[in-house]
Design an enzyme around this catalytic site. Structure first.
Site, short mmCIF file in Angstrom:
data_model
loop_
_atom_site.label_atom_id
_atom_site.label_comp_id
_atom_site.label_asym_id
_atom_site.label_seq_id
_atom_site.Cartn_x
_atom_site.Cartn_y
_atom_site.Cartn_z
N GLY A 288 41.64 -22.51 -11.20
CA GLY A 288 42.58 -22.10 -10.59
C GLY A 288 41.59 -20.82 -9.79
O GLY A 288 41.21 -20.09 -8.88
N ASN B 183 39.00 -21.63 -8.07
CA ASN B 183 38.09 -22.33 -6.85
C ASN B 183 39.74 -21.45 -5.35
O ASN B 183 39.09 -21.28 -4.62
CB ASN B 183 37.87 -23.34 -6.56
CG ASN B 183 36.07 -24.03 -6.77
OD1 ASN B 183 35.19 -23.56 -6.29
ND2 ASN B 183 36.42 -24.58 -7.59
N ARG C 73 54.34 -44.07 -11.16
CA ARG C 73 53.70 -43.21 -9.77
C ARG C 73 54.14 -43.56 -8.41
O ARG C 73 54.20 -42.57 -7.27
CB ARG C 73 51.90 -43.97 -9.99
CG ARG C 73 50.91 -43.55 -9.01
CD ARG C 73 50.66 -42.12 -9.49
NE ARG C 73 50.22 -41.78 -10.68
CZ ARG C 73 50.04 -40.48 -10.60
NH1 ARG C 73 49.27 -39.84 -9.72
NH2 ARG C 73 48.78 -40.83 -12.20
N ASN D 122 37.78 -31.58 -0.39
CA ASN D 122 37.81 -31.53 -2.11
C ASN D 122 36.50 -30.73 -2.14
O ASN D 122 34.77 -31.41 -1.45
CB ASN D 122 37.70 -33.11 -2.26
CG ASN D 122 37.20 -33.37 -3.92
OD1 ASN D 122 37.95 -32.05 -4.72
ND2 ASN D 122 36.37 -33.53 -4.43
N HIS E 218 33.21 -30.92 -5.09
CA HIS E 218 33.32 -31.56 -6.05
C HIS E 218 31.38 -31.41 -6.97
O HIS E 218 30.50 -30.59 -6.36
CB HIS E 218 32.62 -33.20 -5.72
CG HIS E 218 31.77 -33.24 -7.14
ND1 HIS E 218 33.25 -34.53 -7.50
CD2 HIS E 218 30.77 -34.10 -7.52
CE1 HIS E 218 32.39 -34.75 -8.60
NE2 HIS E 218 30.84 -34.74 -9.12
N GLN F 121 27.22 -20.35 -7.93
CA GLN F 121 25.88 -19.73 -7.11
C GLN F 121 26.80 -20.51 -5.85
O GLN F 121 26.63 -20.65 -4.70
CB GLN F 121 24.98 -19.97 -8.17
CG GLN F 121 24.78 -19.14 -8.43
CD GLN F 121 23.46 -19.50 -9.05
OE1 GLN F 121 22.66 -20.65 -8.69
NE2 GLN F 121 22.92 -18.97 -10.02
N GLU G 86 30.14 -23.17 -5.67
CA GLU G 86 31.79 -23.75 -5.45
C GLU G 86 32.18 -22.62 -4.45
O GLU G 86 33.06 -23.22 -3.78
CB GLU G 86 32.02 -23.96 -6.25
CG GLU G 86 31.45 -25.87 -7.31
CD GLU G 86 32.72 -26.22 -8.49
OE1 GLU G 86 33.81 -26.08 -8.71
OE2 GLU G 86 31.69 -26.52 -9.63
#
Ligand code: GRF
Length: 208
Positions: free
Chosen positions: A12, A14, A66, A108, A110, A179, A181
């Site tokens: 976590g 981010n 699922r 998202n 990435h 640097q 995300e």
């Protein structure tokens, strides 16, 4: 005020960058209304608790199929009434019904410069291992909207990071996070929350 729900699976960092940016005023017009993890041991859940953000765990492991998970997961997200859903290191495939319902409202982060080192199988350290193996000199991160493909949605922000001679996948992963995300994810949320981001024919325009 944009209601933002963050989906997480791991440490976590981010999520923390987003929490800190809301607290510092770098992100405006946002209420972090919930965090959902598929992993009950994710430290991200602790971060949510420490910041007083409602959180819960919904794991595929707790359901017989699922399909059943997908239904309950979408219900859990809906209950938090998000205007924007942020995938911050979330490792579960997003149910198609959720992508449809929240089109251009799911983003998202990435850890590569899409379209390099993305798609099925490129997650976590694997991305950085592949970049070092190919010998690229510049890597980076991308924030994009989520569509039905893997890392194929409209690109919102990207930031480049240099590769250094002595890099290992772990060292490179850390530099990309620090640097790129942790900077572009909060920035993208701020821009969306302030109506600066539009999507047309799969291309994002940003009014700075
Ligand atoms: C980050 O590298 C992110 O780009 C990727 O998963 C990692 C999550 O790290 N999708 P954290 O949980 O935010 O620390």
């Amino acid at each position: 005020m944009l209601n933002v729900v963050v989906l997480v699976s791991g440490g976590g960092t981010n999520l923390q960058a987003v929490i800190d940016a809301v607290e510092s005023g770098e992100i405006t017009n946002v209420k972090l209304s919930g965090v959902i993890s598929n992993n009950k041991n994710a430290y991200a859940l602790k971060r949510a608790e420490l910041s007083g953000i409602e959180s819960r765990c919904v794991s595929p492991k707790d359901f017989a199929s699922r399909e059943e998970f997908n239904v309950k997961f979408l219900e859990a997200v809906d209950e938090m009434k998000p205007d924007l859903i942020v995938l911050a290191g979330f490792l579960v495939v997003i149910p198609p019904a959720m992508i449809e319902k929240y089109r251009n409202r799911i983003i998202n982060i990435h850890p590569s410069l899409i379209p390099a080192f993305c798609g099925t199988g490129y997650y976590g350290l694997k991305v950085h291992e592949a970049a070092l193996k190919r010998g690229v000199k510049v890597v980076g991160a991308t924030v994009h909207f989520v569509d039905e493909g893997t890392d194929t949605g409209p690109i919102i922000l990207q930031k480049a990071v240099e590769v250094c001679k002595e890099d290992t996948p772990e060292i490179l992963q850390k530099r990309v996070m620090e640097q790129a995300e942790w900077k572009i994810l909060p920035r993208a949320i701020h821009l969306i929350a302030n109506g600066k981001v539009t999507v047309e024919d799969g291309i994002v325009s940003i009014e700075e």
